[in-house]
Design an enzyme around this catalytic site. Structure first.
Site, mmCIF file in Angstrom:
data_model
loop_
_atom_site.group_PDB
_atom_site.id
_atom_site.type_symbol
_atom_site.label_atom_id
_atom_site.label_comp_id
_atom_site.label_asym_id
_atom_site.label_seq_id
_atom_site.Cartn_x
_atom_site.Cartn_y
_atom_site.Cartn_z
ATOM 1 N N ALA A 12 1.084 -1.188 -0.012
ATOM 2 C CA ALA A 12 0.005 -0.012 0.413
ATOM 3 C C ALA A 12 0.943 1.313 0.284
ATOM 4 O O ALA A 12 0.314 1.596 0.483
ATOM 5 C CB ALA A 12 -0.621 -0.450 1.025
ATOM 6 N N ARG A 18 -2.358 8.032 -11.462
ATOM 7 C CA ARG A 18 -4.088 7.973 -12.758
ATOM 8 C C ARG A 18 -5.225 8.539 -11.850
ATOM 9 O O ARG A 18 -6.386 9.255 -12.119
ATOM 10 C CB ARG A 18 -3.182 6.555 -12.940
ATOM 11 N N LYS A 25 -3.912 6.360 -3.012
ATOM 12 C CA LYS A 25 -4.888 5.930 -3.774
ATOM 13 C C LYS A 25 -5.406 5.344 -2.705
ATOM 14 O O LYS A 25 -6.706 4.865 -3.124
ATOM 15 C CB LYS A 25 -4.286 4.824 -4.862
ATOM 16 N N ASP A 106 -4.811 -2.638 -3.179
ATOM 17 C CA ASP A 106 -6.165 -1.825 -3.933
ATOM 18 C C ASP A 106 -6.963 -2.607 -5.096
ATOM 19 O O ASP A 106 -7.367 -2.438 -6.462
ATOM 20 C CB ASP A 106 -4.703 -1.295 -5.372
ATOM 21 N N GLY A 160 -0.680 -8.133 -15.588
ATOM 22 C CA GLY A 160 0.250 -9.487 -16.566
ATOM 23 C C GLY A 160 0.258 -10.383 -16.680
ATOM 24 O O GLY A 160 -1.171 -11.106 -16.248
ATOM 25 N N ASN A 248 -6.735 1.534 -10.156
ATOM 26 C CA ASN A 248 -5.818 2.320 -10.714
ATOM 27 C C ASN A 248 -6.558 3.791 -11.180
ATOM 28 O O ASN A 248 -5.488 5.066 -11.345
ATOM 29 C CB ASN A 248 -4.545 1.950 -11.855
ATOM 30 N N LYS A 372 -33.686 18.256 16.256
ATOM 31 C CA LYS A 372 -32.350 18.303 16.437
ATOM 32 C C LYS A 372 -32.307 18.002 17.991
ATOM 33 O O LYS A 372 -32.220 19.126 18.221
ATOM 34 C CB LYS A 372 -31.519 20.011 16.044
#
Length: 481
Positions: A12, A18, A25, A106, A160, A248, A372
């Site tokens: 991480a 991007r 990220k 990610d 990959g 990404n 409230k």
């Protein structure tokens, strides 16, 4: 859980260029939680002996965002690739006679069950080779270095590619920028999730080089290094490719968020909740629904929200961190946060219930009423156009239209108390602190600044004055000017 020695390493450290964001990220939110939280949730499901998180860019923000009790954090000062990231954490497994789970932070869609199944597959491979699983050292095999999770994706661009033999032993993993045209046609791709035997992993990490288009140390090269030493990593193809989807950019973030939301809606629908137009409903991880709850379109359910049996939520409502009782009706366009709505109450339409409020059984909070930090008693009605703040209101009270509790003096808030069965006339202003007694009445249009005894009538109005023919006089005055 996985019943063999295991250390988990979660990667991480990256910025996520991007994303075009100053925020790391992995702490961008998905359904109200940081992306990394979901990855850690899957990892925690299998109960590793230790979880190590490799952090880098704005590390303190990442550590604070995930708030992972029991996790260890390792700082990767320079981001030189996945192989380098894992090597940074080597102190946690260099003398470890067990396995290392490596997973990217990610990949928020990975399920704990999938990681468990991968562990079972690894054990089956070891059994096949005749290893003894009855003792600690039995989870080791000369020729088996580990397992990599793979999946076949509709569009493999950016992933990959898995090159393997007929026995599912991985020959190598070729990154997108290093793949030739033939290799780019392969749609079985690397998930970035691995189980490696720790001593073999350490040996291979020491031999990594950065001779590639990115000039980075690829963790994927470990597999080829191990193969050259006749130590094999096997590919385990998982059936649901969405589990390995990485994030990404923000478009991928939205896509993953939609998949996760659909999972939750599917789960609750199969357990007795009705969703009308489920694609439009927003539901977060900590939301808990009961049977026979009915949810209409464009409803947003956030945070730690519980909704009990038989409750109906009409369109365009937002509920956040709140407890909703049985058979409650939340009518269209209402907003509830940090509050409790008890059984058989009615809220809305166009009502707002703010933090610290309790609406008791069979009470009605109607259109354009805001509450409230107040307790509204059983069977009390405030049906329209009122503000009730910092108030304690008893049972069976009638709140007339336009009632306002004037709770703020410019420096601090004050409390209004309205006791059981009081009748508050329309357009009453209650200037706190003030107490309205049981069965007391306020006249419409009054400004109440003093306590009202039980069963008394309080009226505060100026004497009405009438000027005859005023309209004509005003008209003539205007014409002369």
């Amino acid at each position: 859980m996985i019943d063999f020695p295991l250390v988990a390493v979660v990667l991480a450290a990256g910025k996520g260029t991007r994303f075009k964001s100053e925020k790391p990220k992995v702490i961008h939110h998905i359904l109200g939680k940081p992306m990394l939280w979901y990855t850690l949730f899957g990892v925690r499901w299998i109960k590793p002996q230790k979880t190590v998180i490799v952090v880098g860019y704005k590390k303190d923000e990442v550590i604070n965002a995930v708030n992972c009790d029991g996790c260890e954090f390792v700082y990767q000062e320079e981001q030189l690739g996945t192989g380098h990231a894992v090597y940074t954490a080597k102190e946690y497994f260099k003398d470890f006679d067990g396995y290392v789970l490596i997973i990217n932070g990610d990949t928020p869609l990975i399920r704990g069950e999938t990681l468990h199944n991968a562990g079972e597959y690894l054990k089956a491979l070891i059994r096949y080779e005749g290893a003894d699983l009855t003792n600690y050292r039995g989870y080791r095999n000369k020729s088996i270095a580990g397992v990599v999770l793979t999946a076949r994706v509709p569009s493999p661009y950016g992933y990959g590619r898995i090159i393997k033999d007929k026995d599912h032993r991985v020959i190598k993993i070729v990154e997108e920028k290093d793949a030739n045209n033939q290799e780019k046609q392969i749609n079985e791709v690397n998930s970035g999730i691995y189980f490696f035997y720790a001593p073999y992993l350490i040996q291979a990490l020491e031999k990594l080089e950065n001779k590639n288009a990115q000039q980075e140390y690829y963790l994927t090269d470990v597999i080829e290094i191990l193969r050259q030493e006749e130590k094999y990593v096997y590919a385990l193809e998982i059936p649901d490719y969405t589990e390995i989807l990485g994030v990404n950019d923000r478009l991928q973030l939205a896509g993953v968020e939609n998949i996760l939301k659909e999972r939750y809606i599917t789960f609750w629908a199969l357990n007795g909740t009705t969703f009308h137009n489920p694609q439009s409903v927003w539901i977060e991880f900590d939301v808990d629904l009961s049977r026979d709850v009915e949810i209409h379109q464009n409803v947003v359910l956030q945070g730690k929200t519980f909704i009990d049996e038989g409750t109906v939520i009409e369109p365009n409502c937002i509920i956040r961190n709140s407890k909703i009782g049985k058979n409650v009706k939340i009518l269209a366009n209402s907003y509830i946060e940090d509050s409790e709505i008890q059984d058989n109450a009615v809220i809305g339409p166009f009502a707002r219930i703010r933090g610290g409020s309790v609406i008791k059984e069979e009470a009605v909070i109607g259109n354009f009423v805001e509450v409230k930090n107040s307790v509204i008693g059983r069977k009390t009605n405030a049906r329209h156009l009122s503000y009730l703040g910092d108030a304690e209101i008893g049972e069976e009270v009638n709140i007339g239209a336009g009632t306002i509790t004037c709770n703020f003096d410019g420096f601090k808030k004050h409390k209004t108390v309205i006791k059981d069965r009081a009748f508050i006339g329309s357009d009453t202003m209650l200037v706190a602190p003030v107490v309205i007694g049981e069965e007391a009445i306020t006249g419409s249009g009054s400004v109440i600044t003093k306590d009202v005894p039980d069963k008394a009538l309080a009226i505060e109005r100026n004497q009405q004055k009438i000027i005859e023919n005023y309209a004509e006089k005003r008209k003539k005055k205007y014409e002369k000017s």
